[in-house]
Design an enzyme around this catalytic site. Structure first.
Site, PDB file in Angstrom:
ATOM      1  N   HIS A 149      13.711   7.562   1.723  1.00 52.44           N
ATOM      2  CA  HIS A 149      12.740   6.782   0.830  1.00 52.44           C
ATOM      3  C   HIS A 149      11.533   7.285   0.399  1.00 52.44           C
ATOM      4  O   HIS A 149      11.079   7.160  -0.798  1.00 52.44           O
ATOM      5  CB  HIS A 149      12.565   5.343   1.525  1.00 52.44           C
ATOM      6  CG  HIS A 149      12.202   4.255   0.875  1.00 52.44           C
ATOM      7  ND1 HIS A 149      10.979   3.812   0.572  1.00 52.44           N
ATOM      8  CD2 HIS A 149      12.972   3.456  -0.036  1.00 52.44           C
ATOM      9  CE1 HIS A 149      10.870   2.796  -0.388  1.00 52.44           C
ATOM     10  NE2 HIS A 149      12.008   2.682  -0.765  1.00 52.44           N
ATOM     11  N   CYS A 150      11.076   8.172   1.174  1.00 52.33           N
ATOM     12  CA  CYS A 150       9.834   8.767   0.835  1.00 52.33           C
ATOM     13  C   CYS A 150       9.901   9.802  -0.449  1.00 52.33           C
ATOM     14  O   CYS A 150       9.012  10.207  -1.201  1.00 52.33           O
ATOM     15  CB  CYS A 150       9.414   9.713   2.083  1.00 52.33           C
ATOM     16  SG  CYS A 150       8.920   8.679   3.500  1.00 52.33           S
TER      17      CYS A 150
END
Length: 333
Positions: free
Chosen positions: A322-323
């Site tokens: 997600h980062c």
């Protein structure tokens, strides 16, 4: 005109990512991070168009060659490293169907990682897409905010309050309301041990439907985040919106104790998944809990295929799937 960030499970027109290239940021494991990045890139490309930042033309040619016939293009935009969730534009949509880019103040994750060009990436992406920029006087990384697309937002004090000591919580709430189109904001206190981001929400609590939050429970007797995870559960259970409605909570196991090659505890989280158009891509760390986590996540995304991919090398740089992704919503015209 008002704007809102759509929930991540709503349709995307593209996903933005940036190729890892600088050895200084990856110690001895740049090659491992690149392998994991390309595996993720190829999987996302089966769901949506890829928009990839690359440091030079040769790298772009190599990436496109490996992608073969998957939809994507490369951009020679200056950037520091791969954390597009934080340094990239936060896409929002107006009530008239217009795409825009939220741009926030930047201080390198609390002045810890001041990488060249990171402060210019969000505007550069907006220029590529020729969309309006909405600027806000708030130091904020995209991974610090989680929305459900229905007016509710999650964040953490350890990150957002500490980044903005000049603002009260009420003032931050007002800015988030305008920026993200939310009217209910829930604050958790802190994140995982050794989290470089100081507690980004996308490693500890994720919306999987309006008003429904997935979170982790500690695994095993050596889980370094046992007390933090139990406190997160307690806080989530206490939240009520303006109508007195409580959150629906969905627990999954944590990875437990995960260490890097130097023996240091890593902030590993299965919640750092990316919700693509027809897949949920979950980071795995070689933990005994990997398969249990996949089995716990999958039933909550019945219209998508839940896929686990190795992410321990990427986590060595500070985050996971997600980062390093930023979804571009498919606008409703």
């Amino acid at each position: 005109m008002t704007y809102q960030q759509p929930a991540e499970w709503q349709p995307h027109s593209a996903c933005w990512l940036a190729y890892p290239y600088e050895p200084a940021w990856w110690l001895e494991d740049l090659a491992g991070a690149q392998l994991e990045f390309m595996a993720l890139l190829k999987q996302i490309g089966r769901s949506e168009k890829l928009e990839i930042l690359v440091p030079d033309q040769a790298t772009g040619d190599q990436v496109l060659a490996e992608l073969a016939n998957l939809p994507g293009r490369c951009h020679l935009l200056p950037y520091g490293d791969i954390w597009l969730r934080d340094i990239g534009a936060v896409f929002v949509q107006s009530d008239q169907g217009e795409l825009a880019a939220n741009v926030f103040a930047w201080n390198g994750w609390g002045n810890k990682y001041l990488m060249p060009h990171d402060h210019t990436v969000s505007r550069a992406i907006a220029e590529v897409l020729a969309i309006p920029v909405r600027e806000f006087p708030l130091i904020l990384e995209g991974g610090a905010i989680e929305v459900d697309g229905a007016g509710t937002c999650l964040t953490t004090r350890s990150c957002l309050s500490d980044r903005n000591p000049h603002l009260t919580e009420a003032e931050i709430n007002d800015l988030l309301g305008t920026a993200y189109g939310v009217d209910t904001i829930f604050w958790l206190d802190q994140g995982l041990l050794n989290d470089h981001t100081d507690g980004h929400i996308d490693t500890i609590a994720r919306f999987i439907a309006p008003g429904t939050v997935m979170y982790m429970l500690p695994s095993g007797t050596t889980d370094p985040n046992t007390q933090v995870l139990l406190e997160i559960e307690r806080q989530l259970a206490s939240f009520q919106d303006r109508q007195g409605k409580i959150l629906q909570l969905v627990p999954i196991p944590s990875p437990g104790l995960v260490k890097d090659v130097r023996g240091e505890i890593m902030p590993a989280s299965y919640l750092n998944f990316y919700i693509a158009n027809n897949q949920v891509l979950v980071p795995l760390y070689g933990s005994d809990q990997d398969q249990a986590a996949l089995q716990a996540i999958a039933p909550h995304f019945p219209t998508r295929k839940t896929i686990g991919l190795p992410a321990k090398s990427i986590l060595g740089g500070g985050g996971a799937f997600h980062c390093i992704t930023q979804q571009q919503p498919q606008v409703k015209c």
